[in-house]
Design an enzyme around this catalytic site. Structure first.
Site, short mmCIF file in Angstrom:
data_model
loop_
_atom_site.label_atom_id
_atom_site.label_comp_id
_atom_site.label_asym_id
_atom_site.label_seq_id
_atom_site.Cartn_x
_atom_site.Cartn_y
_atom_site.Cartn_z
N SER A 113 0.85 -1.17 0.00
CA SER A 113 0.00 0.00 0.00
C SER A 113 0.90 1.24 0.00
CB SER A 113 -0.95 -0.03 1.19
OG SER A 113 -1.83 1.06 1.18
N TYR B 20 -4.65 8.24 -7.01
CA TYR B 20 -3.70 7.20 -6.58
C TYR B 20 -4.06 6.70 -5.18
CZ TYR B 20 0.62 5.40 -4.50
OH TYR B 20 1.54 4.64 -3.83
N LYS C 282 -5.30 2.97 -3.13
CA LYS C 282 -4.67 2.38 -1.95
C LYS C 282 -5.65 2.28 -0.78
CE LYS C 282 -0.58 1.78 -3.75
NZ LYS C 282 -0.09 0.40 -4.04
#
Length: 276
Positions: free
Chosen positions: A133, A147, A151
């Site tokens: 992660s 982005y 995660k």
């Protein structure tokens, strides 16, 4: 001798990890977009390496790669999902194609490999799944929203998974790298910047500077990865690098303070108990 399945094995942190896994004598299914990048590993370590050309967004290809690995080595003991890219840009700047590609690689790619290895791990009642992660999976910064959304999705899925598979002695760990010079930014697709978000890009630079993030040694992460693999009871989450704890303390203190400040709205939304 353990068998690992590692995505993103030819570059970034994955390349350091692949070498460390093989140096300690384990078997490795090394997955990358292009198998020619894995040739040095195969030449050096021979039959202990299975080079796999793999696009993790292709569910059928993932299933086939896992099946080939299980046939070659007899099973997969550790899965490390390291494949990914990082789209930098304000939310409005990201194109639909870029946003979908970010989720396809960082979230769905890890989901497909995770689902593929689970039947074998459950049958053997043993296994470890390590999801790469980011500190950005725990905190959201300006111009990194797309982005970091990928995660955050990985974080939620993996935390639920950890509770689901603990009964089979399968451990799930989220690795949260902070700052490492791996070329991830340079190798990732980028948005077309809008001048309207210059202030947001400046805010990201200011946040990074004030947090005191300094680049760590990518090679050192390999030792940390192996230590996790050997830990009898590995954690659900672990930071790779320093200064992350300080950031997390500030983040969660702010979240709690905000929820407490607006608790009167929470209570308003609750309404009165029925019949009272």
């Amino acid at each position: 001798m353990a068998t690992w399945f590692l995505t993103g094995a030819s570059r970034g942190l994955g390349a350091y990890w692949a070498k460390a896994i093989l140096e300690r004598g384990d078997n490795l299914a090394a997955a990358a977009r292009h198998t020619e990048t894995l040739k040095p590993l195969i030449d050096r370590y021979g039959d202990r390496v299975l080079g796999l050309e793999l696009d993790v967004t292709d569910r059928a290809a993932v299933d086939a790669a896992v099946q080939e690995t299980e046939q070659r080595f007899g099973g997969i003991d550790l899965l490390v999902n390291s494949a990914g890219h990082m789209l930098i840009g304000a939310v409005e700047e990201a194109t639909p194609e870029q946003a979908r590609a970010q989720m396809d690689v960082n979230y769905f790619g890890s989901l497909w490999t995770t689902q593929a290895v689970l039947p074998g791990m459950r049958e053997r009642r043993n296994g470890r799944i390590m999801q790469v992660s980011s500190l950005g999976g725990l905190i959201a910064y300006p111009t990194m929203g797309i982005y970091q959304a990928s995660k955050w999705a990985l974080e939620a899925m993996s935390q639920s998974l950890a509770a689901e598979v603990a009964a089979y002695d399968i451990h799930v760990t989220l690795i949260e790298p902070i700052a490492f010079p791996t070329g991830l930014f340079e190798a990732s697709p980028q948005v077309t910047p809008m001048p309207e978000y210059t202030h947001a890009r400046e805010a990201l630079r200011t946040n990074s500077a004030s947090a005191g993030f300094t680049p760590g040694d990518p090679a050192a992460t390999a030792e940390a990865l192996l230590a996790l693999a050997d830990a009898p009871n590995p954690p659900l989450r672990v930071l790779f690098g320093i200064k992350g704890l300080e950031e997390m303390r500030v983040e969660y203190a702010g979240r709690l303070a905000g929820l407490e400040e607006w608790d009167h709205i929470s209570r308003l939304a609750q309404g009165s108990p029925a019949g009272k």
